[in-house]
Enzyme design. Structure first.
Site, PDB file in Angstrom:
ATOM      1  CE  LYS A 120      62.173   6.661 -34.296  1.00 47.99           C
ATOM      2  NZ  LYS A 120      61.379   7.053 -33.135  1.00 47.99           N
ATOM      3  CD  GLN A 164      59.532   4.569 -30.277  1.00 48.84           C
ATOM      4  OE1 GLN A 164      59.758   4.879 -31.436  1.00 48.84           O
ATOM      5  NE2 GLN A 164      60.297   4.960 -29.273  1.00 48.84           N
ATOM      6  CG  ASP A 187      67.157   0.852 -34.785  1.00 47.82           C
ATOM      7  OD1 ASP A 187      67.447   2.017 -35.112  1.00 47.82           O
ATOM      8  OD2 ASP A 187      66.226   0.578 -34.022  1.00 47.82           O
TER       9      ASP A 187
END
Length: 360
Positions: A120, A164, A187
């Site tokens: 990322k 995460q 998200d």
């Protein structure tokens, strides 16, 4: 029976953009949000930067009965999206002096999680998004994690926050994820986002990244969705359920196949479009697929391979060797949905920065 082996979730490697399902009560949301609710327009479910992106006419996919499937190249589409995002970030920086920022909180030292975070960070750097990290030891307390989330929530240079997963077992995952501000939940798994996605005439603030990537591939390759029959395999909150909602928004007729479905082969064989996110290697055989169907394979599953230097290779939920002889188009694994997931994360982060700073 095949249905008994479903896990109803895609592999973490395929869809790491795991849900940041934040505040679950409307009153909490209303207190936390500091910007006007201007949801993403889903009249056509596209990425934020190029509403008319398409491949050449020769790449468009027809619902035919070709004997050799066209490969849907997620890596190439993701590169094009990233290039467009990079251009938009330059324009934003030159116009108002703002650079989008994405923060990732990593707790512990799991190798796979470290790899995801590293990927990322590289993707952010490549397009000009500023990357922020909080790396905490395995034995950190919930309070320490929450302090870092609060810090990023309050930081105006951060426009998206990811925690995460998985978190260490001693932590309350729901409590931690609920602390992320809705306007930075790139998200797209806040209950209000999902609720609005499920309702006619309502659009979410963010679309979940992996399902959004699946839809982007279908649109980019010219796959007709309206009026078609679509089957989604797997009903996880990460991929399956929002993918079904997005297909429904695009006017497909939806069926979902899951761990309790009887005769999944028979149902899947009726589909013009298949999105598989079951997390089971080679579950979907060629015999499951209607000739000419389009197959989007979200699964990334390791299988033993003595010839590979790593001792394993990655395969999807769909038996590619069989499916490519029946389908009209199919995503490879790797190189299909995976690159699109990160591209959609970058797209959502850019969209968040534009929304927060009212940049057109």
């Amino acid at each position: 029976m095949a249905s008994s082996v479903f896990s109803d979730s895609s592999s973490p490697a395929a869809a790491r953009l795991l849900p940041l399902s934040v505040r679950s009560r409307t009153s909490q949301f209303q207190r936390s949000i500091s910007i006007a609710w201007r949801p993403l327009d889903l009249s056509a479910i596209r990425s934020t930067v190029s509403p008319r992106r398409s491949l050449s006419a020769s790449a468009a996919v027809a619902m035919t009965t070709e004997t050799s499937a066209k490969v849907i190249d997620g890596k190439a589409v993701a590169k094009q999206i990233k290039d467009e995002i990079a251009g938009e970030i330059v324009r934003m920086k030159d116009g108002i002096g703002i650079v989008p920022g994405l923060a990732v909180i990593l707790v512990g030292s799991r190798k796979d999680s470290q790899t995801y975070v590293r990927n990322k960070k590289k993707a952010c750097e490549a397009v000009g998004i500023k990357s922020y990290e909080a790396n905490l030891p395995e034995d950190s307390t919930e309070e320490e994690v929450l302090k870092n989330i609060a810090r990023f929530n309050d930081d105006p240079s951060v426009h998206g926050i990811l925690v995460q997963l998985p978190l260490p077992r001693h932590m309350n995952e729901e409590k931690i994820l609920n602390a992320v501000s809705i306007e930075k939940d790139v998200d797209g798994f806040h209950p209000l986002n999902i609720g609005r996605l499920a309702m006619q005439g309502r659009d979410p603030l963010f679309v979940p990244c992996t399902p959004k990537g699946c839809m982007e591939l279908l649109h980019t390759y010219g796959v007709e969705i309206k009026g078609k029959r679509a089957v989604v395999i797997g009903r996880s909150n990460i991929v399956g359920m929002p993918a079904a909602l997005l297909l429904q928004k695009a006017n497909a007729t939806i069926s979902m196949v899951h761990s309790n479905t009887r005769n999944p082969e028979e149902i899947t064989r009726q589909a013009d479009i298949i999105i598989s996110a079951a997390g089971v290697a080679n579950l979907v055989r060629g015999s499951w697929i209607k000739p000419g169907a389009v197959v989007i394979d979200v699964g990334i599953n390791p299988v033993d391979d003595a010839e590979s230097p790593r001792g394993y290779r990655l395969v999807g939920d769909v038996c590619y060797e069989e499916a490519c002889k029946v389908a009209s188009a199919i995503t490879p694994v790797p190189g299909g949905v995976g690159p699109m997931t990160i591209a959609m994360l970058l797209s959502n982060t850019l969209s968040s920065a534009k929304r927060i700073h009212d940049f057109k």
